[in-house]
Design a protein around this motif. Structure first.
Motif, mmCIF file in Angstrom:
data_model
loop_
_atom_site.group_PDB
_atom_site.id
_atom_site.type_symbol
_atom_site.label_atom_id
_atom_site.label_comp_id
_atom_site.label_asym_id
_atom_site.label_seq_id
_atom_site.Cartn_x
_atom_site.Cartn_y
_atom_site.Cartn_z
ATOM 1 N N ALA A 1 0.817 -1.046 0.000
ATOM 2 C CA ALA A 1 0.205 0.080 0.064
ATOM 3 C C ALA A 1 1.004 1.209 -0.005
ATOM 4 O O ALA A 1 0.593 2.068 -0.483
ATOM 5 C CB ALA A 1 -0.760 -0.108 1.091
ATOM 6 N N TYR A 2 2.027 1.212 0.700
ATOM 7 C CA TYR A 2 2.807 2.240 0.622
ATOM 8 C C TYR A 2 3.268 2.576 -0.533
ATOM 9 O O TYR A 2 3.214 3.988 -1.158
ATOM 10 C CB TYR A 2 4.213 2.074 1.603
ATOM 11 N N GLU A 3 3.921 1.692 -1.483
ATOM 12 C CA GLU A 3 4.255 2.062 -2.781
ATOM 13 C C GLU A 3 3.289 2.430 -3.727
ATOM 14 O O GLU A 3 3.325 3.113 -4.711
ATOM 15 C CB GLU A 3 4.984 0.486 -3.249
ATOM 16 N N GLY A 4 2.013 1.727 -3.599
ATOM 17 C CA GLY A 4 0.815 1.996 -4.282
ATOM 18 C C GLY A 4 0.393 3.702 -4.054
ATOM 19 O O GLY A 4 0.064 4.322 -4.995
ATOM 20 N N ALA A 5 0.496 4.060 -2.821
ATOM 21 C CA ALA A 5 -0.144 5.250 -2.433
ATOM 22 C C ALA A 5 0.931 6.331 -3.097
ATOM 23 O O ALA A 5 0.513 7.517 -3.398
ATOM 24 C CB ALA A 5 -0.108 5.612 -0.859
ATOM 25 N N LEU A 6 2.287 5.975 -3.121
ATOM 26 C CA LEU A 6 3.253 6.912 -3.614
ATOM 27 C C LEU A 6 2.817 7.118 -5.058
ATOM 28 O O LEU A 6 3.538 8.284 -5.719
ATOM 29 C CB LEU A 6 4.766 6.327 -3.624
ATOM 30 N N LYS A 7 2.201 6.425 -5.815
ATOM 31 C CA LYS A 7 1.957 6.703 -7.297
ATOM 32 C C LYS A 7 1.222 7.927 -7.323
ATOM 33 O O LYS A 7 0.993 8.765 -8.243
ATOM 34 C CB LYS A 7 1.263 5.329 -7.788
ATOM 35 N N TYR A 8 0.362 8.440 -6.363
ATOM 36 C CA TYR A 8 -0.646 9.540 -6.376
ATOM 37 C C TYR A 8 -0.058 10.686 -5.726
ATOM 38 O O TYR A 8 -0.610 11.824 -5.593
ATOM 39 C CB TYR A 8 -1.838 8.982 -5.548
ATOM 40 N N VAL A 9 1.251 10.412 -5.347
ATOM 41 C CA VAL A 9 1.812 11.603 -4.598
ATOM 42 C C VAL A 9 2.608 12.576 -5.478
ATOM 43 O O VAL A 9 3.412 12.177 -6.061
ATOM 44 C CB VAL A 9 2.684 11.226 -3.488
ATOM 45 N N GLY A 10 2.044 14.072 -5.455
ATOM 46 C CA GLY A 10 2.935 14.952 -5.985
ATOM 47 C C GLY A 10 4.076 15.193 -5.365
ATOM 48 O O GLY A 10 5.185 15.719 -6.006
ATOM 49 N N ASN A 11 4.142 15.426 -4.102
ATOM 50 C CA ASN A 11 5.080 15.874 -3.293
ATOM 51 C C ASN A 11 5.301 14.629 -2.065
ATOM 52 O O ASN A 11 4.519 14.618 -1.270
ATOM 53 C CB ASN A 11 4.630 17.042 -2.559
ATOM 54 N N PRO A 12 6.191 13.860 -2.306
ATOM 55 C CA PRO A 12 6.340 12.633 -1.202
ATOM 56 C C PRO A 12 6.435 13.047 0.268
ATOM 57 O O PRO A 12 6.155 12.288 1.074
ATOM 58 C CB PRO A 12 7.706 12.067 -1.569
ATOM 59 N N ALA A 13 6.898 14.102 0.455
ATOM 60 C CA ALA A 13 6.919 14.687 1.934
ATOM 61 C C ALA A 13 5.459 14.766 2.455
ATOM 62 O O ALA A 13 5.258 14.991 3.526
ATOM 63 C CB ALA A 13 7.722 16.072 2.181
ATOM 64 N N LEU A 14 4.451 14.962 1.418
ATOM 65 C CA LEU A 14 3.109 15.234 1.948
ATOM 66 C C LEU A 14 2.140 13.970 1.702
ATOM 67 O O LEU A 14 1.058 13.894 1.542
ATOM 68 C CB LEU A 14 2.470 16.353 1.231
ATOM 69 N N ILE A 15 2.807 12.807 1.803
ATOM 70 C CA ILE A 15 1.972 11.594 1.635
ATOM 71 C C ILE A 15 0.870 11.453 2.842
ATOM 72 O O ILE A 15 1.237 11.977 3.873
ATOM 73 C CB ILE A 15 2.779 10.258 1.445
ATOM 74 N N SER A 16 -0.398 11.193 2.354
ATOM 75 C CA SER A 16 -1.350 11.256 3.335
ATOM 76 C C SER A 16 -2.451 10.135 2.947
ATOM 77 O O SER A 16 -2.203 9.426 2.197
ATOM 78 C CB SER A 16 -2.182 12.622 3.119
ATOM 79 N N ARG A 17 -3.344 10.182 4.036
ATOM 80 C CA ARG A 17 -4.471 8.996 4.050
ATOM 81 C C ARG A 17 -5.125 9.360 2.515
ATOM 82 O O ARG A 17 -5.478 8.021 2.130
ATOM 83 C CB ARG A 17 -5.490 9.157 5.023
ATOM 84 N N THR A 18 -5.290 10.208 2.073
ATOM 85 C CA THR A 18 -6.215 10.497 0.840
ATOM 86 C C THR A 18 -5.370 9.506 -0.417
ATOM 87 O O THR A 18 -5.992 8.996 -1.242
ATOM 88 C CB THR A 18 -6.197 11.985 0.285
ATOM 89 N N HIS A 19 -3.796 9.280 -0.186
ATOM 90 C CA HIS A 19 -3.190 8.833 -1.430
ATOM 91 C C HIS A 19 -3.597 7.414 -1.060
ATOM 92 O O HIS A 19 -3.615 6.618 -2.074
ATOM 93 C CB HIS A 19 -1.836 9.215 -1.101
ATOM 94 N N PHE A 20 -3.733 7.022 0.030
ATOM 95 C CA PHE A 20 -3.715 5.407 0.237
ATOM 96 C C PHE A 20 -5.095 5.132 -0.376
ATOM 97 O O PHE A 20 -5.409 4.214 -0.786
ATOM 98 C CB PHE A 20 -3.687 5.167 1.824
ATOM 99 N N ALA A 21 -6.292 6.028 0.002
ATOM 100 C CA ALA A 21 -7.432 5.894 -0.492
ATOM 101 C C ALA A 21 -7.744 5.829 -1.877
ATOM 102 O O ALA A 21 -8.064 4.888 -2.419
ATOM 103 C CB ALA A 21 -8.489 6.952 0.401
ATOM 104 N N ARG A 22 -6.834 6.475 -2.564
ATOM 105 C CA ARG A 22 -6.832 6.361 -4.218
ATOM 106 C C ARG A 22 -6.572 5.190 -4.495
ATOM 107 O O ARG A 22 -6.822 4.492 -5.556
ATOM 108 C CB ARG A 22 -6.104 7.694 -4.697
ATOM 109 N N PHE A 23 -5.440 4.691 -4.002
ATOM 110 C CA PHE A 23 -4.753 3.160 -4.322
ATOM 111 C C PHE A 23 -5.837 2.237 -4.010
ATOM 112 O O PHE A 23 -5.854 1.220 -4.923
ATOM 113 C CB PHE A 23 -3.438 3.207 -3.570
ATOM 114 N N LEU A 24 -6.622 2.394 -2.921
ATOM 115 C CA LEU A 24 -7.533 1.099 -2.685
ATOM 116 C C LEU A 24 -8.597 1.267 -3.373
ATOM 117 O O LEU A 24 -9.172 0.263 -3.907
ATOM 118 C CB LEU A 24 -7.782 1.341 -1.057
#
Length: 283
Positions: A120-143
């Motif tokens: 899930a971490y790698e999956g969420a990173l695909k949606y992150v424009g700024n890796p320092a700001l990875i958030s629950r929303t990015h995990f939600a998009r991956f799921l």
């Protein structure tokens, strides 16, 4: 001046939105917005782009950010408007707030792995424009993309809220510091979408009392997640505490957000709009 199509709360790819600052400005202009602010989470790296894009689209602009704060065990968001985007104390404070997101994201991924959701971490990173700001929303998009849930609301309900497998609390800034960063940089602090917090009446009163004591001056009355009844309730709160009223869609993405840029009802006429207090900071 309450009758102004101002949208002073939205997010770009610099935090957890899906559009660039340039695309947001164009969308705001197309929807009739007259005064705009980009308020990325704990980040002001998109401000220069947003200002240039606003002017290219004929919009007036206020600098903005949305700072995550811990209050009474809840995460509360404080929007800052009209500050100096080059202020060093604000940059340093936001940097410290962002630093906790990476470790928290890895803990979220570990919790999801324990219930069978791998990578899930790698999956969420695909949606992150700024890796320092990875958030629950990015995990939600991956799921959602992988078919675990049908939409982001279901993800939060099943996996990312308190008591669920992917929930990890984060210790954010404190209320006093967040308000100080904003006000010392010449801006105004605003309590964002107050109806979203799970406070008792006493806790909510304490939030506004302390916020005002620290120099906070505004509250979002009309925002994307508020109902018509909540517009009325927080208009009364604004009057009770002597706060200016703000208006913002909290737009993140065309496919996810409750309300599009510029599509909210206008502020009630008896309130002082926050932009009247910031007239000299509008660019």
């Amino acid at each position: 001046m309450a009758i102004l199509n101002a949208d002073l709360h939205c997010h770009s790819v610099v935090s957890d939105g899906t559009l660039t600052p340039e695309d947001l400005a164009a969308r705001a202009a197309a929807n009739g917005v007259e005064l705009w602010a980009l308020t990325d989470h704990d980040e002001i790296g998109g401000q220069k782009r947003a200002l240039a894009a606003a002017h290219a689209n004929g919009l007036k602009y206020l600098t903005g950010t949305e700072i995550s704060v811990t209050f009474a065990g809840e995460t509360v968001h404080i929007v800052g408007l009209g500050f100096d985007a080059d202020d060093e104390r604000m940059h340093e404070g936001l940097l410290q707030t962002r630093d906790g997101r990476g470790p928290r994201a890895k803990e979220i991924a570990e919790g999801l792995a324990q219930v069978g959701i791998k990578d899930a971490y790698e999956g969420a990173l695909k949606y992150v424009g700024n890796p320092a700001l990875i958030s629950r929303t990015h995990f939600a998009r991956f799921l959602v993309e992988t078919g675990v849930c049908k939409d982001t609301n279901e993800v939060f309900r099943r996996y990312l809220t308190e008591g669920k497998p992917g929930f990890v609390p984060h210790r954010w800034a404190n209320l006093k510091d967040a308000v100080a960063w904003i006000t010392q940089a010449g801006g105004i602090a605003v309590v964002a979408h107050p109806a979203r917090y799970k406070f008792t009446a006493n806790e909510e009163y304490a939030l506004f009392h302390e916020f005002k004591a620290h120099g906070g001056q505004g509250v979002e009355v009309v925002t994307g997640s508020h109902t018509a009844a909540e517009y009325v309730k927080y208009a009364d709160v604004a009057k009770e505490f002597g706060l200016a009223a703000s208006r913002g869609s909290d737009f993140h993405s065309p496919g996810e957000s409750h309300t599009d840029l510029g599509q909210l009802p206008f502020l009630p006429g008896e309130l002082t709009p926050v932009w009247e207090l910031l007239a000299d900071r509008i660019q």
